[in-house]
Design an enzyme around this catalytic site. Structure first.
Site, PDB file in Angstrom:
ATOM      1  N   HIS A 196      -0.720   9.204   3.932  1.00 39.97           N
ATOM      2  CA  HIS A 196      -0.390   8.772   2.808  1.00 39.97           C
ATOM      3  C   HIS A 196      -0.522   7.155   2.883  1.00 39.97           C
ATOM      4  O   HIS A 196      -1.032   6.596   1.803  1.00 39.97           O
ATOM      5  CB  HIS A 196       1.372   8.797   2.694  1.00 39.97           C
ATOM      6  CG  HIS A 196       1.611   8.623   1.187  1.00 39.97           C
ATOM      7  ND1 HIS A 196       2.827   7.757   0.980  1.00 39.97           N
ATOM      8  CD2 HIS A 196       1.196   9.030   0.100  1.00 39.97           C
ATOM      9  CE1 HIS A 196       2.763   7.659  -0.190  1.00 39.97           C
ATOM     10  NE2 HIS A 196       2.003   8.395  -0.956  1.00 39.97           N
ATOM     11  N   HIS A 200      -3.420   5.355   0.108  1.00 37.09           N
ATOM     12  CA  HIS A 200      -2.933   4.425  -0.931  1.00 37.09           C
ATOM     13  C   HIS A 200      -4.223   3.080  -0.520  1.00 37.09           C
ATOM     14  O   HIS A 200      -4.173   2.093  -1.255  1.00 37.09           O
ATOM     15  CB  HIS A 200      -1.782   4.031  -0.936  1.00 37.09           C
ATOM     16  CG  HIS A 200      -1.202   5.042  -1.869  1.00 37.09           C
ATOM     17  ND1 HIS A 200      -1.084   4.997  -3.085  1.00 37.09           N
ATOM     18  CD2 HIS A 200      -0.244   6.055  -1.450  1.00 37.09           C
ATOM     19  CE1 HIS A 200      -0.275   6.020  -3.651  1.00 37.09           C
ATOM     20  NE2 HIS A 200       0.177   6.867  -2.698  1.00 37.09           N
ATOM     21  N   HIS A 225      -0.994  14.508  -4.766  1.00 40.61           N
ATOM     22  CA  HIS A 225       0.454  14.196  -4.898  1.00 40.61           C
ATOM     23  C   HIS A 225       0.966  15.457  -5.261  1.00 40.61           C
ATOM     24  O   HIS A 225       1.873  15.974  -4.672  1.00 40.61           O
ATOM     25  CB  HIS A 225       0.896  13.112  -5.600  1.00 40.61           C
ATOM     26  CG  HIS A 225       0.706  11.715  -4.981  1.00 40.61           C
ATOM     27  ND1 HIS A 225      -0.426  11.084  -5.109  1.00 40.61           N
ATOM     28  CD2 HIS A 225       1.351  10.761  -4.072  1.00 40.61           C
ATOM     29  CE1 HIS A 225      -0.284  10.007  -4.605  1.00 40.61           C
ATOM     30  NE2 HIS A 225       0.761   9.717  -3.717  1.00 40.61           N
ATOM     31  N   GLU A 336       0.305   6.253 -12.735  1.00 40.81           N
ATOM     32  CA  GLU A 336       0.616   5.685 -11.652  1.00 40.81           C
ATOM     33  C   GLU A 336       1.131   4.337 -11.604  1.00 40.81           C
ATOM     34  O   GLU A 336       2.243   4.130 -10.850  1.00 40.81           O
ATOM     35  CB  GLU A 336      -0.723   5.637 -10.779  1.00 40.81           C
ATOM     36  CG  GLU A 336      -0.416   5.308  -9.280  1.00 40.81           C
ATOM     37  CD  GLU A 336      -1.646   5.044  -8.573  1.00 40.81           C
ATOM     38  OE1 GLU A 336      -2.594   5.422  -8.821  1.00 40.81           O
ATOM     39  OE2 GLU A 336      -1.479   4.805  -7.235  1.00 40.81           O
TER      40      GLU A 336
HETATM   41 CU1  CUO Z   1       1.872   8.113  -2.865  1.00 42.76          CU
HETATM   42 CU2  CUO Z   1       4.369   7.654  -5.104  1.00 42.76          CU
HETATM   43  O1  CUO Z   1       3.646   7.571  -3.342  1.00 42.76           O
HETATM   44  O2  CUO Z   1       2.261   7.486  -4.808  1.00 42.76           O
END
Ligand code: CUO
Length: 687
Positions: A196, A200, A225, A336
């Site tokens: 994760h 990001h 997600h 997002e």
């Molecule tokens: Cu990956 Cu809310 O955690 O986007």
């Protein structure tokens, strides 16, 4: 040359490598005593750093060095953006090294490593170079604080060779009195949290536009997600828990509590926890620049739903229709949100601010001077049960959009002349077919590189994670046409819901987790396709997540010699849900589509660059377009055509479903890093 690696990786094999830092690069505090603090050891290597004019890092340096860093905070994002720009704009590798050495002592360390990682992954001169694992650099974000305290004491007192691994307990954050604790092995899995974090980093919401603007990034935000939620629900059914509930209204109390027991090393505190039934309030935190009200959230949510229902978004000057091809991508960037949102002023920053609201629930106006909870950071957010509720509600928005699209027709689903006649899965060490096997595995990783003052040598943490026996798919296909290329899509879903009733397609489509996607050459006539679980397009190999017995060796150019954290992907050890001791009955689904229609020029579903690839299903292909033209999640992303109630009714001849069982065994086996460590110490004892 690997610029900045001694900073990334100051211990292990590189412990004798130092930078010869220009006097002017020392901060005012240390410049006068430069000679006293410059480390010298016999046989050390000194790397010259060229002095160039100091870059402007005023914005980056404005973030408190002891603050916890959060990408959900717009001020922090701006600070990181400044540093990323400086790193990206360094013209030569030599300049990059200089700015990195200059910036390091002047900025927040979490932000520094984040910005450096983004730059490393995106600069043409560094993007193929290995990186150390984030979990080794900042173990406090991944393991219990008491483990680290013990690691420090063991590392300080005992010489290398006498240190036993420190065990990370299974019941770390709660007891079985909390039913949610049954899922802790998933939520707190080091590999999942690393994935994760990594995802990001590759798909940031802000920063230089050429870094943010990747092919279908908004859609991938949705899909990656959505799949996490599907996987979490699968785990819940494996543990006799119902699917994750709705987040509810912003005024409703949040039933789930969470007590992370992680340390914030920089501020010498523990991460804040959340009591059961805590309630959200407006955030007004001057010092973090975080201001958002419950009304803001509701307004943004209403506007997004309005756009979805109307089928067009307001870009500030006009209504722009959402198209079948790019609508989901546009909605993804809005929800997002990222800087690619068509109208951030109007649609706001919904998902990110939701993370913030939840993460500051214990101190919304900063009266107690507390930092954010785990939901406030990508590295730690997935540990908290509320993450899954929040993301389920985000997912609900996306699915509402998907429900507005016309269902796929039989024509769109089919592949003329191609019929899948048999599907089975064979598991290593298991007799008979169609039985998958899961169990616990014990492994270890080196904490020492994230600890500042331990002597050289490793300090290992030993932990237990879910694992499965490797397996192979066997697919038989009849092709009545000419030789051609097919795209194989493999998914898995539980067959029954929490009440033991067979799923209807309407609900089951949301439960399907992707296992693999790849191309295959179909001869005319009969074909047998064999595909191994370790080759999944979803996962990176176990070694890529955990191989860290040795640190990066600067003298070696082979990534195989190094612990590399180079490919983004779901951890291989979590490819399968846990299942149950009796064997969780599941539907294994395969579909073959015409690759002519799926192909995207200049990119491929097959790995190209050797052992450091990203797994494309969740992470795309670096510098290329996403290699599959179909909507992500196809064919389960939309509701079914009229008349389809069950999965069987949904099938066209190029699809096949097989009943399988996922059987979980309580046994714990030794994993590969542990075996490697044991072999190594055996060798050491023999020599
Ligand atoms: Cu990956 Cu809310 O955690 O986007």
């Amino acid at each position: 040359d690997r610029p900045c690696l001694p900073i990334f990786q100051p211990k292990g094999k590189n412990a004798d490598i130092f930078y010869d830092i220009p006097t002017n690069y020392f901060t005012d505090r240390y410049r006068p005593i430069k000679d006293q603090i410059t480390v010298r050891s016999p046989g050390h290597t000194l790397i010259k750093v060229t002095e160039i004019s100091a870059p402007d890092i005023t914005v980056a340096a404005s973030l408190d060095k002891r603050a916890n860093f959060s990408l959900f905070n717009s001020q922090h994002r701006e600070c990181a953006g400044n540093l990323i720009n400086v790193f990206m704009n360094a013209r030569t590798t030599e300049d990059f090294k200089s700015v990195c050495v200059y910036a390091q002592p002047r900025v927040n360390p979490y932000m520094f490593i984040y910005a450096l990682t983004v730059a490393y992954l995106h600069r043409s001169d560094t993007k193929n170079l290995p990186l150390p694992s984030h979990a080794c650099q900042f173990p406090e974000l991944y393991v219990d604080g008491t483990v680290l305290a013990e690691a420090r004491s063991v590392g300080t007192v005992l010489p290398d060779g006498f240190r036993n691994p420190i065990e990370i307990p299974r019941d770390l954050t709660a007891s079985d009195l909390d039913p949610e604790h049954r899922l802790a092995y998933f939520r707190e899995d080091i590999g999942i949290n690393l994935h994760h974090w990594h995802w990001h980093v590759i798909y940031p919401t802000s920063g230089p536009r050429n870094i943010v603007n990747k092919d279908r990034r908004g859609e991938l935000f949705y899909y990656m997600h959505q799949q996490i939620i599907a996987r979490y629900n699968y785990e819940r059914l494996s543990n006799s828990l119902p699917r994750v509930g709705r987040f509810g209204d912003f005024e409703d109390p949040i039933p789930e509590g969470y007590f992370p027991k992680l340390d914030t090393v920089l501020a010498s505190r523990v991460w804040p926890s959340r009591q059961e039934n805590a309630k959200l309030s407006n955030l007004a935190r001057e010092s973090d620049g975080v201001f958002v009200t419950i009304d803001d959230m509701k307004r943004w949510k209403d506007r997004i739903y309005e756009a979805i229902q109307r089928g067009s978004v307001n870009n500030g000057t006009q209504l722009v229709p959402l198209t079948e091809e790019t609508g989901i991508d546009v909605i993804g960037n809005i929800i997002e949100s990222s800087i690619l949102s068509v109208n951030r002023g109007f649609y706001g920053d919904f998902h990110n601010q939701g993370h913030n609201m939840i993460s500051f629930i214990h101190d919304p106006d900063n009266r107690y001077l507390e930092t954010f909870g785990v939901m406030g950071e990508n590295t730690t957010a997935m540990r908290d049960p509320v993450f899954y509720k929040w993301h389920s509600s985000i997912n609900e928005m996306f699915d509402t959009y998907k429900q507005t699209l016309t269902p796929y027709t039989v024509d769109q689903l089919g592949f003329s002349g191609v019929q899948v006649t048999n599907l089975e899965v064979v598991t290593d060490g298991v007799n008979g077919s169609n039985n998958l096997q899961t169990f616990w595995e014990r492994d270890q990783f080196d904490l020492s590189r994230g600890l500042d003052f331990v002597p050289r040598g490793g300090v290992f943490a030993s932990f237990v994670h879910l694992q499965h026996s490797p397996f192979t798919f066997r697919i038989t296909v009849q092709n009545t046409g000419n030789a051609r290329v097919g795209t194989v899509r493999i998914f898995l879903a539980p067959k029954r819901d929490e009440r033991g009733r067979d799923f209807r397609f309407r609900e089951q489509r949301l439960m399907f987790v992707e296992l693999d996607r790849f191309t295959t050459n179909l001869r005319a006539g009969s074909n047998t396709i064999s595909r191994k679980s370790v080759d999944s397009s979803l996962t990176v190999p176990f070694e890529q997540t955990f191989r860290n017995l040795d640190s990066i060796d600067l003298s070696s150019t082979s990534s195989a010699d190094n612990f590399v954290f180079c490919g983004c992907g779901w951890p291989q050890h979590m490819l399968l849900p846990k299942g149950t001791p009796e064997g969780l009955l599941s539907d294994l689904f395969v579909m073959i589509t015409d690759n002519q229609q799926d192909r995207v020029d200049n990119t491929s579903m097959e790995s190209t660059t050797g052992n450091c690839d990203s797994a494309f299903s969740f992470c795309g292909v670096r510098d290329r377009r996403y290699p599959d033209k179909k909507a992500m999640g196809f064919p389960f992303d939309r509701t079914a055509r009229t008349g389809v109630v069950t999965l069987n009714q949904f099938l066209t001849p190029n699809m096949k479903v097989q009943d399988i069982r996922i059987r979980f065994s309580e046994r714990t086996t030794d994993g590969r890093t542990l075996q490697a460590a044991q072999n190594k110490s055996k060798q050491a004892n023999q020599t």
